[in-house]
Design a protein around this motif. Structure first.
Motif, PDB file in Angstrom:
ATOM      1  N   THR A   1       0.940   1.831  -4.416  1.00  0.00           N
ATOM      2  CA  THR A   1      -0.339   1.678  -3.742  1.00  0.00           C
ATOM      3  C   THR A   1      -0.649   2.991  -2.714  1.00  0.00           C
ATOM      4  N   GLN A   2       0.191   3.989  -2.702  1.00  0.00           N
ATOM      5  CA  GLN A   2       0.059   5.156  -2.204  1.00  0.00           C
ATOM      6  C   GLN A   2       0.508   6.215  -2.920  1.00  0.00           C
ATOM      7  N   LEU A   3      -0.082   7.328  -2.945  1.00  0.00           N
ATOM      8  CA  LEU A   3       0.598   8.771  -3.450  1.00  0.00           C
ATOM      9  C   LEU A   3      -0.232   9.760  -2.578  1.00  0.00           C
ATOM     10  N   HIS A   4       0.747  10.570  -1.663  1.00  0.00           N
ATOM     11  CA  HIS A   4       0.092  11.393  -0.786  1.00  0.00           C
ATOM     12  C   HIS A   4       0.926  12.937  -1.080  1.00  0.00           C
ATOM     13  N   ALA A   5       0.132  14.001  -1.246  1.00  0.00           N
ATOM     14  CA  ALA A   5       0.792  15.252  -1.332  1.00  0.00           C
ATOM     15  C   ALA A   5      -0.283  16.197  -1.062  1.00  0.00           C
ATOM     16  N   GLY A   6       0.159  17.303  -0.727  1.00  0.00           N
ATOM     17  CA  GLY A   6      -0.760  18.602  -0.712  1.00  0.00           C
ATOM     18  C   GLY A   6      -1.902  18.650   0.399  1.00  0.00           C
ATOM     19  N   ALA A   7      -2.069  19.852   0.937  1.00  0.00           N
ATOM     20  CA  ALA A   7      -3.124  19.818   1.784  1.00  0.00           C
ATOM     21  C   ALA A   7      -4.125  21.047   1.376  1.00  0.00           C
ATOM     22  N   ALA A   8      -3.793  21.739   0.532  1.00  0.00           N
ATOM     23  CA  ALA A   8      -4.777  22.880   0.069  1.00  0.00           C
ATOM     24  C   ALA A   8      -5.064  22.958  -1.361  1.00  0.00           C
ATOM     25  N   TYR A   9      -6.047  23.790  -1.641  1.00  0.00           N
ATOM     26  CA  TYR A   9      -6.368  23.887  -3.205  1.00  0.00           C
ATOM     27  C   TYR A   9      -5.456  24.827  -3.947  1.00  0.00           C
ATOM     28  N   ASN A  10      -4.910  25.915  -3.160  1.00  0.00           N
ATOM     29  CA  ASN A  10      -4.324  26.771  -3.897  1.00  0.00           C
ATOM     30  C   ASN A  10      -2.846  26.829  -3.615  1.00  0.00           C
ATOM     31  N   VAL A  11      -2.045  25.407  -3.120  1.00  0.00           N
ATOM     32  CA  VAL A  11      -0.887  25.588  -2.836  1.00  0.00           C
ATOM     33  C   VAL A  11      -0.317  24.479  -3.510  1.00  0.00           C
ATOM     34  N   VAL A  12       0.934  24.646  -4.430  1.00  0.00           N
ATOM     35  CA  VAL A  12       1.777  23.557  -4.859  1.00  0.00           C
ATOM     36  C   VAL A  12       2.553  22.975  -3.634  1.00  0.00           C
ATOM     37  N   PRO A  13       2.416  21.815  -3.400  1.00  0.00           N
ATOM     38  CA  PRO A  13       3.007  21.241  -2.239  1.00  0.00           C
ATOM     39  C   PRO A  13       4.579  21.250  -2.469  1.00  0.00           C
ATOM     40  N   ASP A  14       5.485  21.122  -1.330  1.00  0.00           N
ATOM     41  CA  ASP A  14       6.875  20.796  -1.171  1.00  0.00           C
ATOM     42  C   ASP A  14       7.243  19.428  -1.389  1.00  0.00           C
ATOM     43  N   THR A  15       6.275  18.560  -0.830  1.00  0.00           N
ATOM     44  CA  THR A  15       6.767  17.035  -0.966  1.00  0.00           C
ATOM     45  C   THR A  15       5.560  16.351  -1.506  1.00  0.00           C
ATOM     46  N   ALA A  16       5.959  15.248  -1.897  1.00  0.00           N
ATOM     47  CA  ALA A  16       4.986  14.220  -2.525  1.00  0.00           C
ATOM     48  C   ALA A  16       5.824  12.644  -2.073  1.00  0.00           C
ATOM     49  N   MET A  17       4.912  11.692  -1.658  1.00  0.00           N
ATOM     50  CA  MET A  17       5.253  10.558  -1.216  1.00  0.00           C
ATOM     51  C   MET A  17       4.480   9.365  -1.997  1.00  0.00           C
ATOM     52  N   LEU A  18       5.254   8.353  -2.298  1.00  0.00           N
ATOM     53  CA  LEU A  18       4.901   7.139  -3.018  1.00  0.00           C
ATOM     54  C   LEU A  18       5.170   5.992  -2.024  1.00  0.00           C
ATOM     55  N   ALA A  19       4.196   4.842  -2.030  1.00  0.00           N
ATOM     56  CA  ALA A  19       4.417   3.607  -1.366  1.00  0.00           C
ATOM     57  C   ALA A  19       4.010   2.672  -2.138  1.00  0.00           C
ATOM     58  N   GLY A  20       4.414   1.455  -1.982  1.00  0.00           N
ATOM     59  CA  GLY A  20       4.022   0.022  -2.693  1.00  0.00           C
ATOM     60  C   GLY A  20       4.887  -1.134  -2.373  1.00  0.00           C
ATOM     61  N   THR A  21       4.696  -2.090  -3.252  1.00  0.00           N
ATOM     62  CA  THR A  21       5.386  -3.204  -3.072  1.00  0.00           C
ATOM     63  C   THR A  21       5.974  -3.781  -4.255  1.00  0.00           C
ATOM     64  N   ILE A  22       6.862  -4.734  -4.093  1.00  0.00           N
ATOM     65  CA  ILE A  22       7.435  -5.404  -5.217  1.00  0.00           C
ATOM     66  C   ILE A  22       7.342  -7.140  -4.864  1.00  0.00           C
ATOM     67  N   ARG A  23       6.677  -7.856  -5.630  1.00  0.00           N
ATOM     68  CA  ARG A  23       6.470  -9.253  -5.289  1.00  0.00           C
ATOM     69  C   ARG A  23       7.402  -9.934  -6.450  1.00  0.00           C
ATOM     70  N   TYR A  24       8.098 -11.078  -5.895  1.00  0.00           N
ATOM     71  CA  TYR A  24       8.951 -11.913  -6.808  1.00  0.00           C
ATOM     72  C   TYR A  24       8.972 -13.045  -6.292  1.00  0.00           C
ATOM     73  N   PHE A  25       9.640 -14.095  -7.039  1.00  0.00           N
ATOM     74  CA  PHE A  25       9.992 -15.406  -6.807  1.00  0.00           C
ATOM     75  C   PHE A  25      11.477 -15.920  -6.747  1.00  0.00           C
ATOM     76  N   LYS A  26      12.248 -14.839  -7.319  1.00  0.00           N
ATOM     77  CA  LYS A  26      13.745 -15.131  -7.213  1.00  0.00           C
ATOM     78  C   LYS A  26      14.359 -13.862  -6.964  1.00  0.00           C
ATOM     79  N   ASP A  27      15.470 -13.956  -5.799  1.00  0.00           N
ATOM     80  CA  ASP A  27      16.189 -12.940  -5.052  1.00  0.00           C
ATOM     81  C   ASP A  27      16.758 -12.103  -6.096  1.00  0.00           C
ATOM     82  N   GLU A  28      17.266 -12.702  -7.425  1.00  0.00           N
ATOM     83  CA  GLU A  28      17.864 -11.755  -8.455  1.00  0.00           C
ATOM     84  C   GLU A  28      16.873 -10.795  -8.958  1.00  0.00           C
TER      85      GLU A  28
END
Length: 387
Positions: free
Chosen positions: A238-265
């Motif tokens: 649900t999230q992807l964050h990276a970079g702050a400039a047009y002319n720079v390949v960033p150092d880091t990228a961050m992903l976030a989200g969720t896993i939904r389930y009905f069984k612990d296994e």
């Protein structure tokens, strides 16, 4: 419709409480104003004991029946709002910028207050009613916080019940799913630590954006190629964050989200495969990838017999023809599940007019459902605490 008389006579009061709570929403663990209103109302209604500050901002009211009995029944409502900017244009819309009751917790709180008013006035039961007003349901661990703070040690319950509004356009209907009714959920954060460069020389980088983008697609193979087709699991980035400039390949990228389930296994399998995929990507691209997965919601399990009892109580209010005990499981999550892991009980949905979904800036909870929900909450206490 057979709304309980005291609650029906209090409809205007309940509507005003609801509108006031809606206009002044508070995010989880900051519900000080809401909790204060709840505590004041409980005292005004003649509730025997009012306890505040449980799980930071939770409130518990104790009502004793007019007949002796050792059994105790809990009823729970959530109080917190969401970080959403309201777009309803209601006369009582949120006055707090960026915060809105977009899930109806203002309505749930009002319903439980209505039930408390009826029960404190009539006391037509044997035993004790425990009114639980919970903070921070929206992924912040409010139920776990109250339990850790001794909720069921200080206020033991033999069974506990919860309720949620359902914007299904079918006012006066009540439904329940027996057994596994709502998904458990884990939240995850993934950080790709690459190597930045000038955008004109990407060959000098280890581009975390490319890696993260490929990782998003590969994570979906966990479901299609690892989880059995008949086992439900939802993995959403649900999230992807990276970079702050047009002319720079960033150092880091961050992903976030969720896993939904009905069984612990199934949850364990999804987490294991996620970590393995990230480890493989780290080796393949020569970067480091950190994975943080944390369980936030348990699977909500409705007790079969207590689900039947809940629907019997609801039928007293809305009529048997408006009851369904065969609702399908929902892949959404609800932290009342944590209470049901400790105390048996059940969780139902009450329909109301309006069809805008939950967590939407245009969500609308029809106030006409307030006395209906309040009456069902009161009735389940009376039915379960018979002499």
């Amino acid at each position: 419709m057979a709304v309980l008389p005291i609650i029906e006579a209090s409809t205007d009061e309940l509507t005003e409480i609801f509108k006031d709570l809606h206009a002044h929403p508070e995010i989880g663990f900051t519900e000080t104003r809401t909790a204060g209103i709840v505590a004041d109302k409980l005292r005004a209604y003649g509730v025997d004991e009012v306890h505040v500050g449980i799980g930071q901002t939770g409130v518990v009211g104790i009502i004793r029946g007019n007949r002796e009995g050792a059994r105790r029944v809990g009823v729970r409502a959530d109080m917190d709002a969401l970080p959403i900017t309201e777009e309803t244009n209601l006369a009582y819309a949120s006055t707090t910028p960026g915060v809105m009751h977009a899930c109806g917790h203002d309505g749930h709180t009002t319903m439980l207050l209505g039930a408390a008013k009826h029960l404190a006035a009539t006391r037509d039961f044997a035993g004790t009613a425990v009114m639980i007003f919970q903070p921070a349901e929206e992924g912040l661990g409010g139920a776990r916080g109250m339990i850790k703070d001794g909720l069921f040690d200080r206020f033991p319950c033999d069974e506990v019940y919860g309720m949620h509004n359902s914007p299904n356009g079918a006012a006066g209907t009540v439904g329940i799913c027996k057994g596994a009714a709502m998904a458990g959920a884990s939240f995850f954060d993934i950080t790709v630590q690459g190597k930045g460069s000038h955008a004109a020389a990407p060959h000098q980088s280890r581009d975390p954006l490319v890696i993260a983008s490929n990782l998003v697609g590969s994570l979906q193979t966990i479901l299609s190629r690892n989880v059995a087709p008949l086992d439900t699991c939802v993995l959403s980035v649900t999230q992807l964050h990276a970079g702050a400039a047009y002319n720079v390949v960033p150092d880091t990228a961050m992903l976030a989200g969720t896993i939904r389930y009905f069984k612990d296994e199934v949850s364990a399998l999804a987490e294991t495969r996620m970590r393995e995929l990230c480890a493989g990507f780290a080796v393949a691209y020569g970067v480091s990838i950190n994975v943080d997965v944390r369980n936030v919601f348990d699977v909500l399990m409705n007790d079969h017999d207590l689900s039947d009892a809940y629907m019997d109580a609801a039928a007293d209010i809305v009529g048997r023809e408006n009851i369904s005990d065969t609702d399908q499981p929902a892949t959404g999550s609800e932290d009342f599940a944590d209470m049901l892991k400790v105390i048996p009980g059940a969780y139902c949905r009450v329909g109301h007019s309006g069809t805008t979904g939950l967590h939407n800036p245009s969500f609308f909870l029809d106030p006409e459902v307030l006395p209906v929900g309040a009456s069902i909450m009161a009735r389940i206490v009376e039915r379960r605490l018979v002499a």
